[in-house]
Design an enzyme around this catalytic site. Structure first.
Site, PDB file in Angstrom:
ATOM      1  N   LYS B  67       0.841  -1.208   0.000  1.00 12.93           N
ATOM      2  CA  LYS B  67       0.000   0.000   0.000  1.00 12.93           C
ATOM      3  C   LYS B  67       0.871   1.251   0.000  1.00 12.93           C
ATOM      4  O   LYS B  67       1.852   1.323   0.758  1.00 12.93           O
ATOM      5  CB  LYS B  67      -0.897  -0.026   1.242  1.00 12.93           C
ATOM      6  CG  LYS B  67      -1.909   1.104   1.317  1.00 12.93           C
ATOM      7  CD  LYS B  67      -2.797   0.954   2.567  1.00 12.93           C
ATOM      8  CE  LYS B  67      -3.910   1.989   2.614  1.00 12.93           C
ATOM      9  NZ  LYS B  67      -4.783   1.803   3.804  1.00 12.93           N
ATOM     10  N   SER B 136      -9.454   1.752   2.582  1.00 12.84           N
ATOM     11  CA  SER B 136      -8.527   2.527   1.805  1.00 12.84           C
ATOM     12  C   SER B 136      -7.450   1.690   1.113  1.00 12.84           C
ATOM     13  O   SER B 136      -6.770   2.192   0.226  1.00 12.84           O
ATOM     14  CB  SER B 136      -7.822   3.538   2.738  1.00 12.84           C
ATOM     15  OG  SER B 136      -7.112   2.869   3.752  1.00 12.84           O
ATOM     16  N   SER B 160     -10.203  -0.588   6.743  1.00 14.40           N
ATOM     17  CA  SER B 160      -9.518  -0.482   5.451  1.00 14.40           C
ATOM     18  C   SER B 160      -8.785  -1.727   4.995  1.00 14.40           C
ATOM     19  O   SER B 160      -8.233  -1.750   3.897  1.00 14.40           O
ATOM     20  CB  SER B 160      -8.522   0.682   5.487  1.00 14.40           C
ATOM     21  OG  SER B 160      -9.205   1.910   5.467  1.00 14.40           O
TER      22      SER B 160
END
Lengths: 440, 440
Positions: B67, B136, B160
């Site tokens: 990420k 996210s 997330s």
């Protein structure tokens, strides 16, 4: 004839050999407490008769004075505040329960400043009643100093164990943050509050630590210091001394006491190194004030609103300061506390490769009078960082009042620090002597 | 022909037997990532050539999507923010360094919402590009779902990891707070931030956890959950189901998927108990918002002041909310977080004697479109409490999009929870299948 109660080690030996019963020791402590009370005022509460714990365990015969912000199921706990007169908590604080389970007798509640903050109690310094015993754990330090009990519980949010211990000429020990659970202890500022011990010898404090250490589910305030206390003994004697004390200038006698001790330690094989603290350490008082203001506002804000006349001016001001701060200030301070603790740990253990710092526990002798319990800033940085600290008596100043020497170690290195402190204690040249005020 | 990369267990077996080289797997993942990019947009950054880690270690041949709020020394880390375009951190995040040391290859940086908050990226759901992959950690979930990589790193501050994993039909795992160090990971709210894992199987996630778990001195944000992860396997299969989900009502298909799974688990020997969450759990979103606002204000406040045009409206609002709060609100919320974590732990383990809760990871299928990454409130309570959670694919909804089943365990019981989740995973009836978008 003056009674001075034996150390925990001596009590244990006498009980083990059958020479004395646990009850005898407790009753002697109780009688001493009562006899001293009119002059010393160490106790906020004493029961009418000696409350002997008959459990046959490690601390049988050991009477304990418990600071009156630490809950006891069988005695009032009033925080030295008129707002809490007659308060009787339903149960023991975790540390009290652990002491009782270990056979200790809770003898009475010792005087604290109001809410363990500034407003003083009536306790005097056992060496000279014209002087403060220090605070906020005033009665606990005085009760051990006067030879009434071999052990007392205190708390330290800035310098409330180490400072009174030094002023009263006893051993004071503040373990790593979180080591002794605070369940049932009134918070002043939970990000800074530590339960600590007063004893006559380092060995006694180390012995008791083993019995009372450990987290508790009722003490949910997390440690910013990861890990748990290791059981490693001291491996080296590389000791740092500060070119500049964290709290400011020292009285000449305090400086001389530290220097003489360092010379003796060096002579006996310690490596003494002059070091400069990382600059950020000098900012810790400001950060500590942020944490204290906000957290005190949460604990005492409602009382201040409801009955301001029952709260001292310093505490009202602290609450007002805390309430005025934005959340980001507090949150940033919490982050800084964690970061600084890690950085200090690396500085001490890796950069400087020190086993401990040898620092002053206070500027020198205690202030005259009872209104001001002394300057905590020689202790506050180590409290903010959460690292273990122990003070040992190290001589007398020009007024004939005690001076101390404080050793500060790495987080979770409590056992190693106490081990080193015991070695140092044997080299202070301190003659235990007898304070002017002690039980008749 | 559609390529679906093998699981970590399969890669390890093939490498161990000499059947395949680690390099082959990494290159296949790299080719798949490149081929999928135009349609899937899972990656924020891919290098020009496959960056094979040649260390002969446990994860040799395992390509990882990281990420883009997690620092990498050899690739940009831009937080999906124009304010940080071209940002190249000097070193790997702790978790990245641990993966590399274990032989894994960091394949590229996966798409995140801006600063891991609301403003979405371009990644689509591999099962149907008209739908969000969740956020996210959008790109990480999509990259595993599309069969590009067997492992991806994400973070969870509310929901997330678990939510995008469920939306994309993969396993998502958020360990106990603090278990995977966050050094080198951009904070959204450090009191809530967790590093988590995406994988194809629970066994793969459990295998990787062992390799990356552990505190780090650079992650000074203390855990409000004491202790460390225990290595105990699951001892029982007493599983609680909620009469009322923490996040609200479920879509019928999601409810049916949970019910069908529970029936199967019960048939195979699990004890299924209907339980009511302690009422205070329903207050956690409000508390989490306090922590997020204040902590985001500290991290992003300066940028908002300097260049508001470079920050999304939701993040600007979050910062403004946090700045408006008094310190006492934040401090009290931190205390509540610790207290609630302890109470939940006691409720789960002692009062209810549950091994886990079986709950919905989301209301059901993902929302249509890319603007809204979905409702985190089915995950946020467990994140606030810091307890471990894992989601496994559990069927499909009426739109043909995946549904998940989330298991929530006791703090530090990660290994036991994953052990139980592996047993549950075998009973979901989920056929891995192939998402519509995958590498050609």
């Amino acid at each position: 004839m003056t009674y001075v109660c034996p150390t925990i080690a001596e009590i244990r030996a006498a009980v083990a050999s059958g020479e004395s019963s646990p009850e005898q020791f407790v009753i002697q402590s109780f009688d001493a407490a009562q006899a001293s009370q009119a002059e010393l005022h160490a106790f906020q509460y004493l029961p009418d008769t000696a409350p002997v714990n008959r459990a046959e365990a490690a601390l049988a015969g050991v009477a304990v004075a418990v600071k009156d912000i630490i809950d006891t199921a069988d005695m009032p706990t009033e925080f030295n505040s008129p707002a809490y007169a007659g308060r009787r908590p339903g149960q023991d604080a975790c540390v009290v329960a652990r002491l009782r389970a270990a056979g200790a007798t809770i003898l009475g509640k010792s005087v604290t400043t109001e809410f363990a903050f500034r407003h003083p109690g009536p306790t005097v310094n056992p060496w000279n009643s014209a002087y403060t015993p220090g605070g906020s754990s005033s009665g606990s330090a005085a009760a051990v100093s006067a030879g009434i009990v071999p052990l007392a519980l205190g708390t330290q949010t800035q310098g409330s164990v180490i400072r009174p211990a030094a002023y009263c000429g006893v051993v004071g020990f503040k373990p790593t943050y979180g080591t002794i659970a605070r369940t049932g202890v009134l918070p002043l500022a939970w990000s800074l509050d530590h339960v600590g011990l007063f004893a006559r010898t380092v060995a006694d404090a180390a012995y008791v630590l083993r019995l009372v250490a450990g987290t508790d589910a009722g003490d949910p305030h997390a440690s910013h210091v990861p890990g748990t206390v290791t059981v490693e003994k001291a491996t080296g004697r590389r000791i740092g001394m500060l070119t500049k004390q964290a709290g400011g200038a020292l009285e000449p006698a305090q400086q001389a006491a530290l220097d003489a001790l360092a010379e003796r330690l060096s002579h006996d094989g310690a490596e003494i190194v002059m070091v400069d603290l990382p600059a950020e350490i000098f900012d810790t008082p400001r950060h500590a004030l942020t944490l204290m203001g906000v957290e005190a506002a949460i604990t005492h804000g409602e009382l201040v609103d409801r009955s301001p006349e029952l709260v001292s001016a310093p505490m009202r001001e602290l609450v007002a300061q805390g309430r005025a701060l934005p959340a980001t200030d507090y949150a940033m301070t919490k982050v800084l506390q964690g970061r600084m603790a890690h950085r200090f740990d690396r500085w001490l253990r890796e950069t400087m490769a020190l086993d401990a710092l040898l620092v002053a526990p206070a500027s020198g002798e205690p202030p005259r009078g009872l209104d001001f319990t002394g300057d905590a800033s020689f202790c506050a940085p180590w409290t903010f960082l959460g690292v273990p600290a122990v003070t040992v008596p190290a001589g007398f100043g020009p007024m004939g009042l005690p001076l101390g020497a404080q050793l500060v170690g790495a987080a979770n290195g409590d056992v190693a620090l106490l081990d080193l402190a015991e070695w140092v204690e044997q080299r202070t040249g301190w003659k235990t002597g007898v304070a002017a005020i002690s039980a008749q």
